[in-house]
Each structure stands twice: as structure tokens, then as C-alpha cells.
Design an enzyme around this catalytic site. Structure first.
Site, PDB file in Angstrom:
ATOM      1  N   HIS A 139      -4.167   3.304  -3.227  1.00 24.19           N
ATOM      2  CA  HIS A 139      -3.938   2.641  -2.079  1.00 24.19           C
ATOM      3  C   HIS A 139      -3.822   1.626  -1.679  1.00 24.19           C
ATOM      4  O   HIS A 139      -2.974   1.150  -0.780  1.00 24.19           O
ATOM      5  CB  HIS A 139      -5.546   2.896  -1.701  1.00 24.19           C
ATOM      6  CG  HIS A 139      -5.939   1.444  -0.530  1.00 24.19           C
ATOM      7  ND1 HIS A 139      -6.066   2.240   0.526  1.00 24.19           N
ATOM      8  CD2 HIS A 139      -6.546  -0.035  -0.653  1.00 24.19           C
ATOM      9  CE1 HIS A 139      -5.778   1.054   1.992  1.00 24.19           C
ATOM     10  NE2 HIS A 139      -6.712  -0.287   1.001  1.00 24.19           N
ATOM     11  N   HIS A 170     -28.272 -14.742  25.805  1.00 23.35           N
ATOM     12  CA  HIS A 170     -27.967 -14.719  26.748  1.00 23.35           C
ATOM     13  C   HIS A 170     -27.061 -15.722  27.151  1.00 23.35           C
ATOM     14  O   HIS A 170     -25.719 -16.012  27.779  1.00 23.35           O
ATOM     15  CB  HIS A 170     -28.681 -14.420  27.850  1.00 23.35           C
ATOM     16  CG  HIS A 170     -28.618 -12.542  27.644  1.00 23.35           C
ATOM     17  ND1 HIS A 170     -29.001 -11.976  27.214  1.00 23.35           N
ATOM     18  CD2 HIS A 170     -28.118 -11.454  28.638  1.00 23.35           C
ATOM     19  CE1 HIS A 170     -28.635 -10.807  26.551  1.00 23.35           C
ATOM     20  NE2 HIS A 170     -28.201 -10.726  28.162  1.00 23.35           N
ATOM     21  N   HIS A 227       0.748  -1.186   0.103  1.00 25.95           N
ATOM     22  CA  HIS A 227       0.738   0.414   0.172  1.00 25.95           C
ATOM     23  C   HIS A 227       1.039   1.604  -0.182  1.00 25.95           C
ATOM     24  O   HIS A 227       1.364   1.728   1.051  1.00 25.95           O
ATOM     25  CB  HIS A 227      -0.900   0.230   1.317  1.00 25.95           C
ATOM     26  CG  HIS A 227      -1.644  -1.207   1.484  1.00 25.95           C
ATOM     27  ND1 HIS A 227      -1.259  -2.315   1.552  1.00 25.95           N
ATOM     28  CD2 HIS A 227      -3.180  -1.416   1.090  1.00 25.95           C
ATOM     29  CE1 HIS A 227      -2.173  -3.357   1.716  1.00 25.95           C
ATOM     30  NE2 HIS A 227      -3.207  -3.008   1.254  1.00 25.95           N
TER      31      HIS A 227
HETATM   32  C1  LIG Z   1     -11.727  -4.777   9.805  1.00 20.35           C
HETATM   33  C2  LIG Z   1     -11.217  -4.205   8.262  1.00 20.35           C
HETATM   34  N1  LIG Z   1     -11.856  -4.014   7.187  1.00 20.35           N
HETATM   35  C3  LIG Z   1     -11.291  -4.214   6.340  1.00 20.35           C
HETATM   36  C4  LIG Z   1     -10.411  -4.366   6.159  1.00 20.35           C
HETATM   37  C5  LIG Z   1      -9.414  -3.981   4.871  1.00 20.35           C
HETATM   38  N2  LIG Z   1      -8.859  -2.667   4.458  1.00 20.35           N
HETATM   39  C6  LIG Z   1      -7.855  -2.287   4.172  1.00 20.35           C
HETATM   40  S1  LIG Z   1      -7.420  -0.548   4.315  1.00 20.35           S
HETATM   41  C7  LIG Z   1      -9.341  -0.627   4.025  1.00 20.35           C
HETATM   42  C8  LIG Z   1      -9.688   1.193   3.802  1.00 20.35           C
HETATM   43  C9  LIG Z   1      -8.786   2.075   3.033  1.00 20.35           C
HETATM   44  O1  LIG Z   1      -9.621   3.168   4.076  1.00 20.35           O
HETATM   45  P1  LIG Z   1      -8.821   4.484   4.591  1.00 20.35           P
HETATM   46  O2  LIG Z   1      -8.430   3.395   5.585  1.00 20.35           O
HETATM   47  O3  LIG Z   1      -8.918   5.461   4.382  1.00 20.35           O
HETATM   48  O4  LIG Z   1      -6.898   4.378   4.658  1.00 20.35           O
HETATM   49  P2  LIG Z   1      -6.110   4.584   3.077  1.00 20.35           P
HETATM   50  O5  LIG Z   1      -7.122   4.373   1.748  1.00 20.35           O
HETATM   51  O6  LIG Z   1      -6.147   6.275   3.188  1.00 20.35           O
HETATM   52  O7  LIG Z   1      -4.676   4.242   2.591  1.00 20.35           O
HETATM   53  C10 LIG Z   1      -9.838  -1.353   4.207  1.00 20.35           C
HETATM   54  C11 LIG Z   1     -11.571  -2.211   4.198  1.00 20.35           C
HETATM   55  C12 LIG Z   1      -9.135  -4.463   7.160  1.00 20.35           C
HETATM   56  N3  LIG Z   1      -7.954  -3.573   7.394  1.00 20.35           N
HETATM   57  N4  LIG Z   1     -10.562  -4.404   8.385  1.00 20.35           N
END
Ligand SMILES: Cc1ncc(C[n+]2csc(CCOP(=O)(O)OP(=O)(O)O)c2C)c(N)n1
Length: 656
Positions: free
Chosen positions: A251, A463, A20
Site C-alpha cells: 500500500h 449551538h 504508494h
Molecule cells: C481522512 C483520511 N484518513 C486517513 C488517511 C490515511 N490513509 C491514507 S490511505 C489510507 C487507507 C488505504 O486504504 P484504501 O483506501 O483501501 O487504499 P489502498 O490501500 O487500496 O491503496 C489511509 C487510512 C487519509 N489519507 N485520509
């Protein structure tokens, strides 16, 4: 200096063909200010106890952290390690792992966990500062959180707890880039994060996350606040990339050679891949070393402590539980049980045990998610930890099981304290992601989970845990204890506390249980996970009965009933599957025995028991959800009775 982070992130992700790059490139300016101007740390002493903690909550941006550790001079991350990003066995795994890389404070990746873990670190810091004074404990916890971290529900529990406890040493830098995987955040979210944090009792502001002066000024203001602080830093994801900056395309995939060449041009970065020019590296290394004097001064202050206080501090930091102190505590609990034998719910037995353990082990920090009187986790005289008295040792977590479990991880990672807390076993589902992380990290957190079966009665199927024991036993490394009486409860507590590198769950009953074991015995047979509680009488055993927790008494009654039919049966108590299954095969076989019929009893689903009774063994337990009603009626309704156990055993015997 920030461009060094950007270049390393681009190059490492490109070489690994996975990772990333967007977050490290976007957050590079924030991180540079934090690591070169703010953070109190010393790469030469990564474990210096009074260092500031930095949590990269958005674990997918791991290259940001690896670049920072390398640039500031941590031995744990060489350029070779960065070239090995995401390779098997490397010190630069896909998401930061605390055990893999010195300088990484917590394992992150599941979004929302990092920020919530950081709350626990900040609690531990305030508590220990109250106990040892600011000369010994005086540091901040900084978090870099992404949109995803703030969208996850757990973050709400965490920020509400932090705001309530006025954890002013907690400063969250929000990488406010407006982008996630699917595209712009506005596709799925329209929360005003500043208002949200303010409503939870935080200071909140928004700045330009590419303006170093603004970043530093905001952090300095946050350090002066008497509340936790959120600094929303507006950034551009993949800052510097010519076509992918500001887009979700940056990303989670390599940028590609052409885009990287373009970014190098835009950023004015001429150095080849994996090379940081000497002049820039030297600026980084100088910045990395700037807290060295603070660290040595701290060491001198610790050295000047009175010998016993110094030894105790060092013991607390190391997390050592002296065996003689633990043995003495267990003996004292057993002495109390022997003096007052009576039926007790195992949750009450746990309270009795805590009445001895809490004074003996000042590192224990208890709590409950608003079920204090039901979980019995607050022994008499244990003061609450509040904003007015961080020296208190019992945390009212509120109805926030997930936030509680994550905060416990943070406390355990911080060190100096051992967290335990309470909720109902059925709500272990609400803690599970954090428990799983505690297992991955190998940290001692102790979850007291009461109301552990249909035996809780009237509250009904919502529960009554049915699949939870099996689900918890499925998590590698976790110790799931289900003691059968007051003596076993004390023994399991001792095992949980003595397991420095493992999390534990203590599954305890709401209903009274008879005391089955002689409290006078000094040994702790629970350490073997399972043991023969009662031998067969009147000949070699024809039946072996296995049970855990409240059902051991049912197995004991079934043994008596079988004796009436002339069938010698033995009873094996199984307080901990994991400890049992980890023993050598010969030892396990000896405990399982060679009776031709084996029957297990547990008021839960069968899953897991075949490892002990075999697929042809009998099982008396649950096959579906429970029901609302008095506990004795439920046990009869679901057929978890001595009569049924004896019937199953006799049926198996006849079929031989
Ligand atoms: C609990 C969880 N759900 C889904 C993911 C998969 N995932 C990794 S990064 C991301 C979202 C990325 O968006 P952001 O947090 O804004 O990071 P950026 O794109 O700015 O790096 C997701 C859904 C994860 N790592 N953890």
C-alpha cells in the site's frame, strides 16, 4: 499500456523511497481504459472547459495520475518530473495538488474529499448545461475512489446528494481491492457498497477490474443511465508484484529492488527504470490526442456565439468579477440601507445584500444545509436547483454540512459558478476539512455562517460558537469576516465575492444590530480589515476599544460610558483579522493607535486578539462554553456589557 503505469509507479516510489505503489498498479487497467477509450480531454489544452473531469479521490495513489498525465502527453509531467516524484518544488508532489500540476483537477489526500468534491463538479456541469446548452457544456465527471474514500462519513453525504439530484454524469470507479493499511477491509468493515449506493439512488454493478472489455462495457452502460453510477472494480492491489500483490505491504512503501525485478518479469516488462518503449508511448500519445477534434469543434461553436454571450461565458470561465459591476451592486445595497435605516440582524443584512448580488452575478449558486430560513441565504425569487430544473440557483443540501462544503469546492474548481451557502457557525467544525482544502487550493467559496455567538440565545452551548472564530482564523489563507452592521455586511460580501482566489466565511448574527455606519459613504473600509469607527472626543485617546460583529455596538456604548468618566476613547471595528494583519506594519500601527490602554471585545475566546491588543491588553469575551437563555441575559451573565468593558479599561488605566 497499463504496465507502463505500473512500471512508472514502482520506479518513482522506489527512487523517492516513499509513496504508494499498490493503488496505481492495481488500478492501472481501469485507468488505461478510462484515459485511452473514454475521457474527453486534450493534453494540448488542459483547461478546455468542456473536458471531462477526472478526480483521483484516493490521492495517495498520485503516481497513477502522474503516469497518466505523462503518458497521454500533458506538458506538465515530463519523465524528469516523474523522476522527481515527491521532491520539494516538483510538479509531482506526494498527493495531487491542483495548483502544482496542470491536468490535476483537485487536490486530494484526505480520503472522502475527492468523491465529494466531484459531486460539486457534476452539479456545476448540469447547471451550466442548463444555462448554455449541450453544445457548450456537455461532459462527465469520473472518480477513482478507494475503500478509504467510501468508508469516510463524508462520502455518505456526497452520494446521498448526488443520488437525490440524479447526477447521471457522475461515474465512480471503485478500486475494490479489499485492502487498506491495517490489512483486509473485513477487519473493520462489512458494508455492502453496491446496496449502499443503490439505496442512495445510484446504479451499481461489480466487475473484474483487470478486464478491459468489462471496464469499458460498464462505463458505457453507466453513461446511458439516468442516475449516477458506481462501478465496483474488483482489483488486486499491486497487481503483478510477485509476493506483495494482494497484500497491505504494497500500500504505502517502496516495493524494493527484488520485488520490482520480479514484477517486471511477471508483467513481461523489459524496459529499464523510467523508460517507456517508443511503441507503447506512441499508443498512449495517440490515445491522448484523440479528442483534439472535439475540442477544436467546441472552440468553433463558442466562437460562433453572439458576441455578448461569448464574452459573458468567457468571463464566467475566467471567474472574473468586474469591479464596476461589484461597485454598482454595493452602491445599490447601500442606497437601500440609507432609504430604510433600522436595526437588522447581520444575517438579514446579508439577505438584503444577496437580493442585489444574486441578480447582478448569475454565477452565484446559493444554498443551505437545511437552515435556509435561519441563514437567510435565499433571496426572494431565487429558484431551487432540482433534478427537474438544473437551471435553478439555490441548492437544498439537506443536513449535510461536510458534503456541502466539499461540493462547493467542486463547483469552484469546475468554474463558471461561484458557490455560497449557509449553516450555523458552530457547525463550521463539520465543514472544516473541506474549508481547509479550499484554502490550500486557493478557490473562492463563500460560507455564510450565522448564529455566530451566545447572541443566538436559547439553543445553548451546543449551538453557541466560542472557539470557532479563532479556529477559522487559524486556517491560512481563509478570510473570516464578522461585520458589525448592515453596511459592513454588504462591504464584506463585496470583498468575499471580489476575492477570486480565496475562500471566505461570513460570520453573521441571529440578533438585531444597530446600524453604526453611514450608508451614504462610498468607500469600503472593511477592505483594510480594521478601521477607526469612532475617534476619541475631548482630547487624545486614553483607551482604544477593538471589537468585531455584534460586540462593536457594545464597544460604542462603552466609549460613551468612558466619556462620562472623562476618559476619551476611540472604537476600532475589526471585521477581518486576516486583511488587517496582512497590511504593512506602519498601517497597522496607525489603526491600532497609541492610546495607553487597549481593550478588545468579542463574544468568543481571546485567542488571536493579542496580535492587536498585546498580551497586556484587556479582553472582554468568553472563557468557556455558553448557556441556554435569552441573549440579553447571556450577555449580562458572561459580563460582555458596556459597563464591564468600561470597568476593564478604567482598571487598566489606573494600573498604569
Ligand atoms: C481522512 C483520511 N484518513 C486517513 C488517511 C490515511 N490513509 C491514507 S490511505 C489510507 C487507507 C488505504 O486504504 P484504501 O483506501 O483501501 O487504499 P489502498 O490501500 O487500496 O491503496 C489511509 C487510512 C487519509 N489519507 N485520509
Amino acid at each position: 499500456m497499463a504496465n507502463a503505469i505500473r512500471a512508472l509507479a514502482m520506479d518513482a516510489v522506489e527512487k523517492a523511497k516513499s509513496g504508494h505503489p499498490g493503488l496505481p498498479m492495481g488500478a492501472a487497467d481501469i485507468a488505461t481504459v478510462l484515459f485511452t477509450r473514454v475521457l474527453k480531454l486534450d493534453p494540448a489544452a488542459p483547461h478546455w472547459f468542456d473536458r471531462d473531469r477526472f478526480v483521483l479521490s484516493a490521492g495517495h495513489g498520485s503516481m497513477l495520475l502522474y503516469a497518466l498525465l505523462h503518458l497521454t502527453g500533458f506538458q506538465s509531467v515530463s519523465m524528469e518530473d516523474i523522476r522527481n516524484f515527491r521532491q520539494l518544488g516538483s510538479r509531482t508532489p506526494g498527493h495531487p495538488e491542483v495548483e502544482a500540476t496542470e491536468g490535476v483537477e483537485t487536490t486530494t489526500g484526505p480520503l472522502g474529499q475527492g468523491i465529494s468534491t466531484a459531486v460539486g463538479m457534476a452539479i456545476a456541469e448540469r447547471h451550466l448545461a442548463a444555462e448554455y446548452g449541450p453544445d457548450i457544456v456537455d461532459h462527465h465527471t469520473y472518480v477513482l475512489a478507494s475503500d478509504g474514500d467510501l468508508m469516510e462519513g463524508i462520502s455518505q453525504e456526497a452520494i446521498a446528494l448526488a443520488g437525490h439530484l440524479k447526477l447521471s454524469r457522475l461515474i465512480v470507479l471503485f478500486d475494490d481491492n479489499g485492502i487498506s493499511i491495517d490489512g483486509p477491509i473485513r477487519l473493520a468493515d462489512s458494508v455492502d457498497q453496491l446496496k449502499r449506493f443503490e439505496a442512495a439512488g445510484w446504479d451499481a454493478c461489480r466487475i473484474d477490474g483487470h478486464d478491459p472489455a468489462a471496464i469499458l462495457a460498464a462505463i458505457e452502460a453507466a453513461q446511458k443511465s439516468d442516475k449516477p453510477s458506481l462501478i465496483a472494480c474488483r482489483t488486486t492491489i499491486a497487481f503483478g508484484a510477485p509476493t506483495k500483490a494482494g497484500s497491505e505491504k504494497s500500500h504505502g512503501s517502496p516495493l524494493g529492488a527484488e520485488e520490482i525485478a520480479g514484477a517486471r518479469k511477471t508483467l513481461g516488462w523489459d524496459a529499464p527504470a523510467f523508460v517507456v518503449p517508443d511503441d507503447i508511448l506512441s499508443l498512449w500519445r495517440t490515445a491522448g490526442a484523440r479528442s483534439r477534434d472535439l475540442r477544436t469543434a467546441w472552440e468553433s461553436r463558442v466562437a460562433a456565439l453572439p458576441a455578448d454571450r461569448k464574452a459573458e461565458l468567457e468571463r464566467r470561465i475566467a471567474g472574473t468579477v468586474p469591479a464596476d459591476r461589484l461597485d454598482a451592486a454595493l452602491a445599490e445595497i447601500k442606497r437601500q440601507l440609507a432609504a430604510d435605516p433600522k436595526d437588522r440582524a447581520s444575517r438579514s443584512s446579508s439577505e438584503l445584500a444577496l437580493g442585489v448580488l444574486v441578480p447582478a452575478f448569475p454565477e452565484l449558486i446559493g444554498g443551505s444545509a437545511d437552515l435556509t430560513g435561519s441563514n437567510n441565504t435565499r433571496p426572494k425569487g431565487m429558484p431551487a436547483l432540482t433534478p427537474e430544473d438544473y437551471g435553478g440557483r439555490f441548492i437544498h443540501y439537506g443536513i449535510r454540512e461536510h458534503g456541502m462544503a466539499a461540493a462547493m469546492n467542486g463547483m469552484a474548481l469546475h468554474g463558471g459558478v461561484v458557490p455560497y451557502s449557509g449553516t450555523f457557525l458552530v457547525f463550521s467544525d463539520y465543514c472544516r476539512p473541506s474549508i481547509r482544502l479550499a484554502c490550500i487550493m486557493g478557490r473562492r467559496v463563500i460560507h455564510v455562517m450565522t448564529h455566530d455567538s451566545i447572541g443566538l440565545g436559547e439553543d445553548g452551548p451546543t449551538h453557541q460558537p466560542v472557539e470557532h472564530l479563532a479556529a477559522l482564523r487559524a486556517i491560512p489563507h481563509l478570510l473570516v469576516f464578522r461585520p458589525c452592521d448592515a453596511v459592513e455586511t454588504a462591504e464584506c460580501w463585496a470583498l468575499a465575492l471580489g476575492s477570486n482566489h480565496r475562500p471566505s466565511v461570513l460570520a453573521l448574527s441571529r440578533q438585531n444590530l444597530p446600524q453604526l455606519r453611514d450608508a451614504a459613504a462610498a468607500e469600503n473600509p472593511c477592505a483594510g480589515g480594521a478601521y477607526e469607527l469612532l475617534p476619541a472626543e475631548g482630547g487624545p485617546a486614553k483607551v482604544s476599544l477593538f471589537a468585531s460583529g455584534s460586540e462593536v455596538a457594545i464597544a460604542v456604548a462603552a466609549r460613551k460610558r468612558l466619556a462620562e468618566f472623562g476618559v476619551p476613547a476611540r472604537v476600532v471595528s475589526v471585521p477581518c483579522f486576516e486583511l488587517f494583519l496582512e497590511r504593512p506594519e506602519a498601517e497597522r500601527e496607525a489603526v491600532i493607535g497609541d492610546a495607553p490602554v487597549r481593550v478588545a471585545v468579542e463574544a468568543a475566546i481571546r485567542q488571536g486578539w493579542d496580535a492587536i491588543v498585546g498580551s497586556h491588553g484587556g479582553f472582554v469575551g468568553m472563557t468557556g462554553f455558553g448557556a441556554s437563555g435569552p441573549a440579553p441575559d447571556l450577555y449580562r451573565h458572561f459580563g460582555i456589557t458596556p459597563e464591564r468593558v468600561a470597568e476593564v479599561a478604567l482598571g487598566k488605566l489606573q494600573a498604569l
